[in-house]
Design a protein around this motif. Structure first.
Motif, PDB file in Angstrom:
ATOM      1  N   VAL A  57       0.918  -1.241  -0.091  1.00  0.00           N
ATOM      2  CA  VAL A  57       0.095  -0.013  -0.037  1.00  0.00           C
ATOM      3  C   VAL A  57       0.834   1.169  -0.070  1.00  0.00           C
ATOM      4  CG1 VAL A  57      -1.975   1.196   1.306  1.00  0.00           C
ATOM      5  CG2 VAL A  57      -1.759  -1.236   1.145  1.00  0.00           C
ATOM      6  N   GLU A  59       0.435   5.410   0.177  1.00  0.00           N
ATOM      7  CA  GLU A  59      -0.414   6.640   0.108  1.00  0.00           C
ATOM      8  C   GLU A  59      -1.965   6.230   0.060  1.00  0.00           C
ATOM      9  OE1 GLU A  59       0.947   9.634  -2.342  1.00  0.00           O
ATOM     10  OE2 GLU A  59       2.670   9.680  -1.874  1.00  0.00           O
ATOM     11  N   GLY A  60      -2.247   5.014   0.827  1.00  0.00           N
ATOM     12  CA  GLY A  60      -3.677   4.628   0.902  1.00  0.00           C
ATOM     13  C   GLY A  60      -4.416   3.893  -0.219  1.00  0.00           C
ATOM     14  N   ARG A  61      -3.265   3.523  -1.168  1.00  0.00           N
ATOM     15  CA  ARG A  61      -3.840   2.740  -2.539  1.00  0.00           C
ATOM     16  C   ARG A  61      -2.953   1.591  -2.627  1.00  0.00           C
ATOM     17  NH1 ARG A  61      -1.123   2.449  -6.885  1.00  0.00           N
ATOM     18  NH2 ARG A  61       0.772   4.003  -7.228  1.00  0.00           N
ATOM     19  N   LEU A  62      -3.734   0.636  -3.240  1.00  0.00           N
ATOM     20  CA  LEU A  62      -3.089  -0.788  -3.303  1.00  0.00           C
ATOM     21  C   LEU A  62      -2.179  -0.568  -4.450  1.00  0.00           C
ATOM     22  CD1 LEU A  62      -2.848  -3.767  -2.871  1.00  0.00           C
ATOM     23  CD2 LEU A  62      -4.741  -4.099  -4.640  1.00  0.00           C
ATOM     24  N   LEU A 122     -11.301  -5.284  -2.850  1.00  0.00           N
ATOM     25  CA  LEU A 122     -11.342  -3.867  -2.948  1.00  0.00           C
ATOM     26  C   LEU A 122     -13.016  -3.415  -2.902  1.00  0.00           C
ATOM     27  CD1 LEU A 122      -9.018  -2.958  -5.912  1.00  0.00           C
ATOM     28  CD2 LEU A 122      -8.664  -2.925  -3.436  1.00  0.00           C
ATOM     29  N   GLY A 125     -12.463   1.190  -4.563  1.00  0.00           N
ATOM     30  CA  GLY A 125     -11.040   1.426  -4.832  1.00  0.00           C
ATOM     31  C   GLY A 125     -10.236   1.221  -3.582  1.00  0.00           C
ATOM     32  N   GLN A 126     -10.997   1.010  -2.425  1.00  0.00           N
ATOM     33  CA  GLN A 126     -10.208   0.946  -1.335  1.00  0.00           C
ATOM     34  C   GLN A 126     -10.049  -0.661  -0.902  1.00  0.00           C
ATOM     35  OE1 GLN A 126      -8.912   3.425   0.735  1.00  0.00           O
ATOM     36  NE2 GLN A 126      -9.073   4.524  -0.984  1.00  0.00           N
TER      37      GLN A 126
END
Length: 162
Positions: A57, A59-62, A122, A125-126
């Motif tokens: 991960v 900055e908060g994204r996969l 997901l 997107g999270q």
């Protein structure tokens, strides 16, 4: 699904769980690593939690996934040093993911077709969870056991009294 027998009542059978239902029964903590972490740190996390893959991960994204397979094929075989190699250098960047609405069968098919053992989940997107092939196999076995019990009770109603 149901079993239809002419002139006899039907016996309703469950549809396999969705990924959302599987995640409800799992620990909600998502263990992840950063792309800048060393491979050694990633291996220590895998060992500490007794797991085979970690979502990467950023900055908060996969951003990717790191697995024991990545280590074996991209570090050990190439003579790289775990302490000096960053996860970003060897992680799998093209990540196949599941959604909460997908079925166990859909995800099992994806894992089989893509030859993968771990699947990030997901939602909008999270990253909301991780699945292993073991999670899916367990769900399938539970479903089959339930179906067997239902069929046995249908065939012999006395069995359902126990």
């Amino acid at each position: 699904r149901s079993i239809a027998v002419t002139g006899v009542q039907t016996c309703a059978l469950p549809i396999l769980k969705t990924i959302a239902q599987i995640l409800e029964s799992k620990d909600r903590e998502i263990i992840s690593i950063r792309p800048t972490d060393s491979v050694l740190v990633a291996l220590e996390v895998l060992a500490a939690y007794n797991i085979g893959a970690l979502p990467v991960v950023d900055e908060g994204r996969l951003a990717g996934i790191f697995s024991e397979r990545d280590y074996a094929r991209k570090v050990a075989l190439k003579g790289l040093t775990s302490a000096l190699t960053e996860v970003r250098e060897i992680m799998t960047s093209k990540v196949h993911c599941a959604t909460l609405q997908q079925s166990v069968i859909d995800c099992m098919g994806m894992m089989t077709d893509k030859h993968i053992r771990h699947l990030p989940v997901l939602d909008g997107g999270q990253l909301v969870g991780m699945l292993s092939i073991g999670d899916l196999v367990k769900a399938i076995i539970e479903d089959q056991q339930f179906q067997i019990q239902q069929l046995e009770a249908y065939i012999n109603p006395a069995l359902s009294l126990h």
